[in-house]
Design an enzyme around this catalytic site. Structure first.
Site, PDB file in Angstrom:
ATOM      1  N   ARG A 153     -17.170   1.347  -1.237  1.00  0.00           N
ATOM      2  CA  ARG A 153     -15.748   1.926  -1.373  1.00  0.00           C
ATOM      3  C   ARG A 153     -15.984   3.162  -2.492  1.00  0.00           C
ATOM      4  O   ARG A 153     -15.047   2.694  -3.562  1.00  0.00           O
ATOM      5  CB  ARG A 153     -14.639   1.036  -1.443  1.00  0.00           C
ATOM      6  CG  ARG A 153     -14.429   0.065  -0.261  1.00  0.00           C
ATOM      7  CD  ARG A 153     -13.573  -0.895  -0.549  1.00  0.00           C
ATOM      8  NE  ARG A 153     -12.112  -0.451  -0.233  1.00  0.00           N
ATOM      9  CZ  ARG A 153     -11.043  -1.140  -0.740  1.00  0.00           C
ATOM     10  NH1 ARG A 153     -11.050  -2.284  -0.895  1.00  0.00           N
ATOM     11  NH2 ARG A 153      -9.825  -0.447  -0.637  1.00  0.00           N
ATOM     12  N   ASP A 210      -7.231  -3.489   8.588  1.00  0.00           N
ATOM     13  CA  ASP A 210      -6.427  -4.700   7.679  1.00  0.00           C
ATOM     14  C   ASP A 210      -6.048  -5.717   8.730  1.00  0.00           C
ATOM     15  O   ASP A 210      -5.403  -6.602   8.293  1.00  0.00           O
ATOM     16  CB  ASP A 210      -5.567  -4.018   6.920  1.00  0.00           C
ATOM     17  CG  ASP A 210      -5.993  -3.245   5.563  1.00  0.00           C
ATOM     18  OD1 ASP A 210      -5.182  -2.377   5.113  1.00  0.00           O
ATOM     19  OD2 ASP A 210      -7.252  -3.043   5.666  1.00  0.00           O
ATOM     20  N   ASN A 236       0.649  -1.332   0.027  1.00  0.00           N
ATOM     21  CA  ASN A 236      -0.042  -0.194   0.033  1.00  0.00           C
ATOM     22  C   ASN A 236       0.914   1.114   0.009  1.00  0.00           C
ATOM     23  O   ASN A 236       0.215   2.348  -0.086  1.00  0.00           O
ATOM     24  CB  ASN A 236      -0.979   0.002   1.120  1.00  0.00           C
ATOM     25  CG  ASN A 236      -2.061  -1.015   0.736  1.00  0.00           C
ATOM     26  OD1 ASN A 236      -2.243  -1.695  -0.119  1.00  0.00           O
ATOM     27  ND2 ASN A 236      -2.837  -1.359   2.014  1.00  0.00           N
TER      28      ASN A 236
END
Ligand code: EPZ
Length: 429
Positions: free
Chosen positions: A125, A309, A23
């Site tokens: 999202r 996460d 990420n």
């Protein structure tokens, strides 16, 4: 479609090395769009999402070189000739983070055609906050045929207040602001280390940024950016996942090449459950499990809170803890798909709204289970490491999106895990 076959029961003992952050890599690769010069990124993990991003950039005209052998973590990107600034649906549908090219494309070329990412297993999202911010900076964005059509002669600075904290929204607009005319002030920004990583790369390229990693980021736009070489952070979620693997198997695991400064919330949560966590230095820690874990509640929050996460992985650990653990998911509206799979393995979990209530300890037994998203996959692997018998985990392509060589890493410290190709491959559903 590959599957994992895992025989539980072995404590994990030894040292595992954390790879680079997926990420961080995704926005940093997109930042190459902002310059004609070459960007060299180091510590890039070899995972599916990175391959997808490489394909996306190449489809626009970028030239990429991937290091080989000991240099395999290096990716060189040149976006000198962006002949085709379009992010096609065929690629975007496999990775929603493709929307990270929106801001840099508009900033560099004055236009962008990016497929809308569509829904996702863990939630709707939307990217409305990305769009609103870019429009405030002067972009004209229309939505048609499932694509965002964006145009701007030159973006100008703006004062932007995010209605919700968004990681890639902050990153997208940061990349737009660095080439915009004048000053941009963004408030209520994400504070994740991945944002700070991106800002460090942009600064190395010549951007003028203050406040990355804090809620307010101030950017002075510049005319152009140059090339840079930059090493990205270790993956804090992979580090957290490996920490839980060491604890849940009652092992004794050294986690090396991690950034312990990014792991405070995870370390705190694991110690509350009763894991023995020793921070050995800025880039390594030791995790030992016990047979006396105790239930502890956790709520997911934006950084520096407990990461969403890590929610699924933490849930696997609490199935082995005595008592009740209430796990509340505040970031995404549908991130409990691992619950039913864990229940099939013998866990005692019920969901009430945004909270999963885990009653432990539960003896887990092997079962045929299926991955639904990246972090749910990790949760099932962790459960299988302590389940009686042999667990078969299907659709591990979800795991391959964000974990580099995970079966090799776990096997190297004693896990009995094998990757099996699927005899009858119905294709990726
Ligand atoms: C990033 O996703 C991460 N992905 C996710 O990691 C992570 O779970 C998430 O941040 C939260 O930490 C990457 O960095 C590539 P958000 P992102 O925008 O940026 C809502 C993984 O496992 N929202 O911070 O897409 C959104 O629906 C992945 O590696 C809007 O409403 O997440 C969510 O409820 C999964 N409008 C909340 O904000 C917007 O325009 C936070 O989302 C943007 C977001």
């Amino acid at each position: 479609m590959d599957r994992f076959v895992i025989r539980g029961g072995n404590p994990l003992v030894g040292t595992v090395t954390v790879s680079g952050s997926k990420n961080s890599a995704l926005p940093c690769m997109a930042a190459a769009i902002l310059t004609e010069d070459e960007i060299v990124l180091e510590n890039i993990p070899q995972v599916r999402d990175i391959d997808t991003e490489r394909k996306l950039l190449a489809s626009m005209g970028a030239v990429l070189h991937i290091g080989e052998g000991s240099n395999s973590g290096q990716t060189t990107i040149s976006c000198r000739n962006l002949s085709d600034p379009i992010a096609r649906y065929e690629i975007v549908k496999t990775m929603r983070a493709s929307s990270l090219v929106l801001g840099p494309l508009i900033a560099r070329t004055g236009m962008a055609r990016v497929a809308m990412p569509g829904g996702c297993a863990i939630g709707a999202r939307p990217i409305d906050l990305h769009i609103k911010g870019l429009e405030k900076m002067g972009a004209e964005i229309a939505q048609e045929h499932g694509y965002l059509e964006a145009r701007a002669s030159r973006l100008h600075g703006a004062n932007i207040v995010f209605e919700k904290i968004t990681v890639t929204g902050t990153e997208d607009l940061l990349m737009a602001a660095v080439l915009a005319e004048g000053e941009t002030v963004m408030e209520n920004c994400a504070r994740e280390p991945e944002v700070t990583d991106l800002a460090a790369l942009l600064t190395a390229m010549g951007a003028k940024i203050e406040g990355a990693g804090r809620s307010t980021i101030r950017v002075q736009g510049v005319e152009r950016l140059g090339g840079a070489r930059y090493r990205i952070n270790p993956d804090r979620i992979e580090a957290g996942t490996l920490m839980i693997a060491g604890a849940i198997t009652q092992g004794d695991l050294i986690i090396s090449n991690c950034a312990t400064a990014h792991l405070h919330a995870i370390v705190y949560a694991m110690r509350r459950v009763g894991a023995i966590v020793d921070v050995l230095g800025p880039d390594s820690m030791r995790v030992r499990g016990t047979d006396r874990f105790r239930g502890a509640d956790v709520s997911t929050e934006e950084y520096p809170g407990f990461p969403t996460d890590m929610q699924a992985q933490y849930m696997a650990l609490t199935t082995q803890a005595k008592g009740i653990s209430r796990i509340t998911e505040n970031i995404f509206e549908n991130r409990f798909m691992h619950v039913q799979e864990l229940v099939r393995m013998g866990a005692n979990i019920r969901v009430e709204g945004k909270t999963a209530i885990v009653q432990g300890p539960a003896r887990l037994s092997s079962a045929a289970v299926m991955c639904s998203d990246l972090r749910a996959s990790a949760s099932l692997v962790l459960a299988a490491l302590v389940a009686d018998g042999e667990t078969v985990i299907d659709r591990v392509y979800h795991m391959d999106r964000g974990y580099e060589h995970i079966e090799q890493k776990l096997s190297s410290v004693g896990a009995q895990i094998q990757r099996m190709g699927n005899l009858f491959d119905p294709g990726e559903a």
